[in-house]
Design an enzyme around this catalytic site. Structure first.
Site, PDB file in Angstrom:
ATOM      1  N   SER A 239       0.772  -1.216  -0.050  1.00 18.42           N
ATOM      2  CA  SER A 239      -0.095  -0.152   0.046  1.00 18.42           C
ATOM      3  C   SER A 239       1.005   1.286  -0.031  1.00 18.42           C
ATOM      4  O   SER A 239       1.987   1.033  -0.103  1.00 18.42           O
ATOM      5  CB  SER A 239      -0.958   0.234   1.309  1.00 18.42           C
ATOM      6  OG  SER A 239       0.051   0.204   2.451  1.00 18.42           O
ATOM      7  N   LYS A 240       0.265   2.269   0.126  1.00 10.88           N
ATOM      8  CA  LYS A 240       0.863   3.596   0.183  1.00 10.88           C
ATOM      9  C   LYS A 240       2.130   3.705   1.271  1.00 10.88           C
ATOM     10  O   LYS A 240       3.118   4.456   0.979  1.00 10.88           O
ATOM     11  CB  LYS A 240      -0.285   4.760   0.164  1.00 10.88           C
ATOM     12  CG  LYS A 240      -0.670   5.351  -1.038  1.00 10.88           C
ATOM     13  CD  LYS A 240       0.081   6.378  -1.818  1.00 10.88           C
ATOM     14  CE  LYS A 240      -0.105   6.525  -3.197  1.00 10.88           C
ATOM     15  NZ  LYS A 240       1.162   6.630  -4.025  1.00 10.88           N
ATOM     16  N   ARG A 241       1.601   2.954   2.339  1.00 12.14           N
ATOM     17  CA  ARG A 241       2.843   3.092   3.478  1.00 12.14           C
ATOM     18  C   ARG A 241       4.206   2.557   2.816  1.00 12.14           C
ATOM     19  O   ARG A 241       5.233   2.880   3.612  1.00 12.14           O
ATOM     20  CB  ARG A 241       2.213   2.086   4.373  1.00 12.14           C
ATOM     21  CG  ARG A 241       1.171   2.931   5.473  1.00 12.14           C
ATOM     22  CD  ARG A 241       1.076   1.825   6.691  1.00 12.14           C
ATOM     23  NE  ARG A 241       0.836   0.608   5.921  1.00 12.14           N
ATOM     24  CZ  ARG A 241       1.472  -0.394   6.399  1.00 12.14           C
ATOM     25  NH1 ARG A 241       2.585  -0.485   6.903  1.00 12.14           N
ATOM     26  NH2 ARG A 241       0.860  -1.744   5.906  1.00 12.14           N
TER      27      ARG A 241
END
Ligand code: GLU
Length: 482
Positions: A239-241
């Protein structure tokens, strides 16, 4: 055997995610390998979340990656009549029915099921009722078979068996008249004669339902391959993380499509221990027999390593256009590129060992196009009094070199001469020159650096450095020409 037809069916509700790209890549590779066709289908039925901008970004991303499609892009929103016609036909054939259950009834049903700890599902209340009042709000549901089981033969997961009694009657057309995802996918896969469905395994639970719908259509069942998730390095869903997940971000960060495809092809498929795959290699070796069942981790370090490999090995002409884009992003204008002393190919060639991305390439070669400001530490350390005689001698000797002789070899010999004459090591000579020419302490060999910048510009910068030293130290200059 029938001709292989695969598809990539993204929903334009977000950026082109690298997880989706892997499904697109495998579908594309399989079609290319088998001499089949690859279809691009935009699944834009979610009218709230789909946008033209996302559709454009998907198409641009696919083009950038070179994942060329043979048919499409088809848009599901262009096919609503077809979906409604199938629903109508199924109503007439008794394969579907209109359901008038109110939201209140369905909420109550769900609450009861939850309280009794049984799976929440529609109970078939309207299934065997006579046609109601068509003017009243209703949905159209599929009459899922009540008996037997559905078997999915999956290239990754093997045989998956689901009992029909586990599945409820799927909504085909919503109250607002819009068809639902599973229904449109099935009609499209059938109409587009898709033989192999390769997609993320978040869709595996949909597949038994889709198979029942395909059977109702009388369509052949494709071969399925449901790919495990791509994870971040920490083992969590990517994910974006974890950094960038959209293809465009990688392009902007200076990654090459060759590197991204190479990294993605290895996340879930293997061919012995081979790590490096050109697109031709991938097409030659790709198969559905060596897909991995366990999730694979996206590794930015590995991607960067691969990117550097391709920067070092691809024909340089291929890098020119994306390199120019990166130059613009770091503030080098088109005319500066045109007026530069050397070609972009020469710049790429001189810096390919040190730049792992094209963004780094642009940053570390910007000095070729215009003089950057001195890095403070570099100037303080190397543009010092002791450097003056070196820079002055250099200006003298370089002025005498003709434009035709302005080559690495001649420049090297000239600098070598200065080190001998002044009795100093090469580093003592090279670093002040490097700071004078590039503003910093890292660049290709100093003769190459001077050669790239060209005679006029090199002399101008050396003289500017001499002035700078004079202004920053209490020194009287031997001679400074402007
Ligand atoms: N449109 C679906 C998605 O983007 C994919 C559907 C499919 O591949 O069957 O998740």
């Amino acid at each position: 055997m029938s001709v292989v037809r695969t598809r990539f069916a993204p929903s334009p509700t977000g950026v082109l995610h690298i997880g989706s790209v892997r499904a697109a890549l495998y579908s594309w590779l399989y079609a290319r390998k088998m001499g089949g066709s690859f279809v691009l289908r935009i699944e834009d039925t979610d009218k709230e979340r789909s946008t033209q901008a996302y559709t454009d970004a998907i198409i641009e991303g696919m083009e950038w990656l070179g994942l060329t499609w043979d048919e499409g892009p088809f848009h599901q929103t262009d096919r609503f009549e077809r979906y409604r016609a199938v629903a109508q036909q199924w109503l007439e054939q008794g394969l579907a029915y209109r359901c008038y259950c109110s939201k209140e009834r369905l909420d109550k049903l769900r609450a009861e099921q939850q309280a009794n700890k049984i799976k929440t599902r529609y109970d078939g209340h309207c299934r065997d009722k006579a046609e109601g009042d068509l003017s009243k709000p209703h949905v159209i549901r599929f009459k899922n078979p009540l008996e037997g089981a559905v078997e999915v033969s999956d290239a990754v997961h093997g045989l998956v068996r689901v009992q029909n009694k586990e599945m409820d009657d799927l909504i085909l057309i919503r109250t607002d008249g819009f068809p639902t995802y599973n229904f449109t996918v099935v009609i499209d896969d059938a109409d587009m004669k898709i033989t192999h469905v390769i997609r993320g395994d978040d869709h595996l639970t949909n597949t038994p339902r889709q198979i029942n719908l395909l059977k109702a259509l009388g369509a052949p069942i494709p071969q399925y391959a449901h790919l495990p998730l791509i994870l971040g390095k920490d083992g969590q869903k990517l994910s974006k993380r974890h950094g960038a997940t959209g293809v465009t971000e990688y392009r902007e960060a200076g990654y090459l499509p060759e590197a991204l495809l190479n990294h993605l092809v290895r996340l879930g498929w293997s061919h012995g221990d081979q790590e490096i795959f050109s697109v031709q290699d991938m097409i030659a070796h790709f198969d559905l027999d060596h897909l991995s069942k366990s999730p694979a981790a996206f590794d930015i370090d590995k991607l960067t390593w691969l990117n550097h490999h391709y920067i070092k090995t691809l024909p340089l002409e291929q890098l020119v256009s994306p390199f120019k884009t990166q130059l613009q992003a770091v503030g080098v204008s088109e005319s500066e590129v045109e007026l530069a002393h050397c070609s972009p190919v020469a710049v790429l060639s001189a810096h390919r060992e040190r730049a792992k991305t094209l963004k780094e390439m642009a940053e570390c070669s910007r000095y070729v196009y215009h003089m950057p400001a001195y890095q403070q530490n570099a100037a303080q350390k190397h543009l010092v009094k002791e450097a003056l005689p070196i820079l002055e001698a250099l200006v003298d000797q370089l002025t005498a070199i003709s434009a035709e002789d302005w080559t690495s070899a001649v420049l090297h010999a000239t600098i070598q001469g200065i080190t001998l004459a002044q009795g100093v090591g090469f580093g003592k000579v090279a670093q002040p020159i490097r700071v004078a020419i590039t503003g910093d302490t890292a660049s290709p060999s100093i003769d190459q650096t001077l050669a790239l910048v060209g005679k006029t510009e090199a002399l101008k910068r050396l003289q500017a450095a001499i002035h700078w030293i004079a202004n920053h130290t209490q020194t009287t200059l031997k001679s400074v020409e402007n």
